[in-house]
Write a protein that holds these residues in place. Structure first.
Motif, PDB file in Angstrom:
ATOM      1  N   GLN A  42     -17.390  51.260 -20.312  1.00 54.80           N
ATOM      2  CA  GLN A  42     -17.577  52.362 -21.258  1.00 54.80           C
ATOM      3  C   GLN A  42     -16.331  52.595 -22.118  1.00 54.80           C
ATOM      4  O   GLN A  42     -16.443  52.872 -23.323  1.00 54.80           O
ATOM      5  CB  GLN A  42     -17.957  53.650 -20.526  1.00 54.80           C
ATOM      6  CG  GLN A  42     -18.405  54.774 -21.461  1.00 54.80           C
ATOM      7  CD  GLN A  42     -19.605  54.375 -22.304  1.00 54.80           C
ATOM      8  OE1 GLN A  42     -20.631  53.950 -21.784  1.00 54.80           O
ATOM      9  NE2 GLN A  42     -19.481  54.474 -23.637  1.00 54.80           N
ATOM     10  N   GLU A  43     -15.146  52.485 -21.507  1.00 51.57           N
ATOM     11  CA  GLU A  43     -13.905  52.688 -22.272  1.00 51.57           C
ATOM     12  C   GLU A  43     -13.772  51.648 -23.374  1.00 51.57           C
ATOM     13  O   GLU A  43     -13.359  51.968 -24.495  1.00 51.57           O
ATOM     14  CB  GLU A  43     -12.696  52.621 -21.343  1.00 51.57           C
ATOM     15  CG  GLU A  43     -12.469  53.857 -20.499  1.00 51.57           C
ATOM     16  CD  GLU A  43     -11.169  53.765 -19.731  1.00 51.57           C
ATOM     17  OE1 GLU A  43     -10.212  54.493 -20.060  1.00 51.57           O
ATOM     18  OE2 GLU A  43     -11.098  52.928 -18.800  1.00 51.57           O
ATOM     19  N   GLU A  44     -14.118  50.408 -23.068  1.00 54.82           N
ATOM     20  CA  GLU A  44     -14.051  49.344 -24.072  1.00 54.82           C
ATOM     21  C   GLU A  44     -15.080  49.586 -25.169  1.00 54.82           C
ATOM     22  O   GLU A  44     -14.793  49.366 -26.364  1.00 54.82           O
ATOM     23  CB  GLU A  44     -14.268  47.987 -23.400  1.00 54.82           C
ATOM     24  CG  GLU A  44     -13.126  47.581 -22.468  1.00 54.82           C
ATOM     25  CD  GLU A  44     -13.477  46.401 -21.569  1.00 54.82           C
ATOM     26  OE1 GLU A  44     -12.550  45.751 -21.064  1.00 54.82           O
ATOM     27  OE2 GLU A  44     -14.696  46.139 -21.354  1.00 54.82           O
ATOM     28  N   CYS A  45     -16.252  50.032 -24.792  1.00 51.64           N
ATOM     29  CA  CYS A  45     -17.292  50.357 -25.782  1.00 51.64           C
ATOM     30  C   CYS A  45     -16.791  51.429 -26.749  1.00 51.64           C
ATOM     31  O   CYS A  45     -16.942  51.303 -27.976  1.00 51.64           O
ATOM     32  CB  CYS A  45     -18.559  50.856 -25.088  1.00 51.64           C
ATOM     33  SG  CYS A  45     -19.533  49.570 -24.285  1.00 51.64           S
ATOM     34  N   ASP A  46     -16.197  52.483 -26.190  1.00 52.07           N
ATOM     35  CA  ASP A  46     -15.698  53.579 -27.019  1.00 52.07           C
ATOM     36  C   ASP A  46     -14.590  53.097 -27.949  1.00 52.07           C
ATOM     37  O   ASP A  46     -14.549  53.476 -29.134  1.00 52.07           O
ATOM     38  CB  ASP A  46     -15.179  54.723 -26.136  1.00 52.07           C
ATOM     39  CG  ASP A  46     -16.292  55.390 -25.333  1.00 52.07           C
ATOM     40  OD1 ASP A  46     -17.470  55.214 -25.700  1.00 52.07           O
ATOM     41  OD2 ASP A  46     -15.967  56.062 -24.333  1.00 52.07           O
ATOM     42  N   TYR A  47     -13.704  52.255 -27.428  1.00 51.43           N
ATOM     43  CA  TYR A  47     -12.580  51.751 -28.223  1.00 51.43           C
ATOM     44  C   TYR A  47     -13.091  50.931 -29.419  1.00 51.43           C
ATOM     45  O   TYR A  47     -12.643  51.127 -30.557  1.00 51.43           O
ATOM     46  CB  TYR A  47     -11.668  50.891 -27.347  1.00 51.43           C
ATOM     47  CG  TYR A  47     -10.438  50.371 -28.058  1.00 51.43           C
ATOM     48  CD1 TYR A  47      -9.232  51.065 -28.014  1.00 51.43           C
ATOM     49  CD2 TYR A  47     -10.478  49.184 -28.789  1.00 51.43           C
ATOM     50  CE1 TYR A  47      -8.099  50.590 -28.673  1.00 51.43           C
ATOM     51  CE2 TYR A  47      -9.361  48.703 -29.450  1.00 51.43           C
ATOM     52  CZ  TYR A  47      -8.173  49.411 -29.392  1.00 51.43           C
ATOM     53  OH  TYR A  47      -7.059  48.931 -30.052  1.00 51.43           O
ATOM     54  N   LEU A  48     -14.014  50.029 -29.168  1.00 50.40           N
ATOM     55  CA  LEU A  48     -14.531  49.171 -30.241  1.00 50.40           C
ATOM     56  C   LEU A  48     -15.344  49.977 -31.246  1.00 50.40           C
ATOM     57  O   LEU A  48     -15.249  49.743 -32.463  1.00 50.40           O
ATOM     58  CB  LEU A  48     -15.374  48.040 -29.651  1.00 50.40           C
ATOM     59  CG  LEU A  48     -14.622  47.010 -28.803  1.00 50.40           C
ATOM     60  CD1 LEU A  48     -15.588  45.983 -28.215  1.00 50.40           C
ATOM     61  CD2 LEU A  48     -13.547  46.302 -29.619  1.00 50.40           C
TER      62      LEU A  48
END
Length: 355
Positions: free
Chosen positions: A217-223
């Motif tokens: 989820q953190e990577e999704c939010d970052y991208l």
């Protein structure tokens, strides 16, 4: 009783001799024609390959200049990490690194080492920072490709410049200087390097059709916040070139640069797995398309040799790791200082394994 000797007919002998000569001449003509066709085909294949190779960014090591400290951006010098070390820690780290350079170089003609470099270069004023430093070691005996990431904040002795973060070497002297630095610090020989910037890397990923990457989820939010796409929930996504580069550059999500190098190896593994499904013709086409996108020091002969081995290499197992190895380093402020002797021994034993 004496056997009667058969009388030979001079006219028949001449006819037989003439027939034999005609047959030999005919066979010779066929051989010459076959050889001519083979030479023509080889020449045509070479002409096509040479056409592509001539468009690639081959640069001789002797033509790569080194920048002095006053020619580099201030942030490169400011981020060498040494300010975060005490005087005693600096002295000890330098002594240990120099002592390790007495270890003999590993040797083995059955291993081909190619250093893959990804830089954040944005203009021609310098080489950029080497965000990706990944050694691809192709071992013909174990039929394995060992993919080893070197973390950018690793402590290293860089030529006459002294101690710096490892990625300083590329900023100051491009591929050859980084190769030399890794060789001297880790006591291995590197055959060639290939470097690409962000734009070229994105194009290469697009050429293989993108990659499938699992995102938390953190990577999704970052991208998503970075504006490269919409990634609402955790899951596996098919990323294009631009999205893959953004994913490989994530540093402030998860475990800092440790996790970033893991993402980079995940991308390379995906590219390798996709390449394994291609036939020889497709691999050659892909290689010829990629060549113009990278800067390298591979001669035409070396590239041809590597291309002819690709079908076999694609069947090798891929094993990934990173340096510093877990449990074989300590942190000194911003710098990661390897335990040199066990690190060098493990690296040499891994990539030069014989079984």
């Amino acid at each position: 009783m004496k056997r009667k000797e058969k009388n030979s007919d001079p006219e028949e002998d001449l006819q037989d001799t003439g027939k034999k000569r005609k047959r030999r001449k005919k066979i010779l003509t066929i051989v010459i024609v076959i050889l001519a066709i083979a030479v023509a085909l080889i020449g045509a294949v070479y002409a096509v390959f040479h056409h592509y190779y001539s468009k690639s960014n081959y640069v001789s090591d002797s033509d790569v200049a080194q920048y002095s400290e006053d020619q580099l951006p201030e942030d490169v010098l400011r981020e060498n990490g040494l300010d975060s070390m005490s005087e005693e820690a600096r002295r000890k780290a330098e002594e240990d690194a120099k002592a390790a350079q007495d270890i003999e170089f590993a040797n083995g003609s059955y291993v081909y080492n190619l250093l893959l470099i990804g830089s954040d270069r944005r203009d021609d004023s310098w080489y950029g920072n080497s965000d990706v430093m990944m050694l691809a070691s192709i071992n013909k005996k174990t039929k394995t490709i060992y993919l080893t990431s070197f973390m950018r904040d690793s402590y290293a002795l860089v030529g006459d410049s002294g101690a710096h973060k490892l990625n300083y070497a590329y900023a100051a002297g491009g591929g050859p200087y980084l190769v030399e630095t890794i060789e001297q610090n880790y006591r291995i020989k590197i055959d060639n390097y290939a470097s690409a910037d962000f734009d070229s890397t994105a194009q290469i990923v697009d050429l293989v059709g993108g990659v499938d990457i699992p995102l938390n989820q953190e990577e999704c939010d970052y991208l998503t916040n970075g504006g490269v796409g919409d990634f609402p929930t955790a899951g596996t996504y098919h990323l294009n070139g631009e999205q893959t580069v953004a994913y490989g550059r994530i540093r402030h999500v998860g475990n800092s640069d440790y996790e970033r190098t893991e993402r980079q190896r995940r991308v390379m593994t995906q590219i390798f797995q996709k390449a394994k499904t291609l036939g020889l013709g497709e691999l050659n086409t892909l290689a010829n398309a990629i060549l113009p996108l990278v800067t390298h020091n591979m001669t035409e002969f070396q590239v041809v040799s590597l291309l002819t081995q690709l079908p076999s290499i694609m069947g090798y197992e891929l094993v990934t790791d990173r340096i510093p190895y877990d449990g074989m380093f300590h942190s000194e402020g911003e710098l990661l200082v390897p335990d040199w002797v066990p690190t060098i021994e493990k690296l040499q034993e891994t990539i030069y394994a014989e079984e």
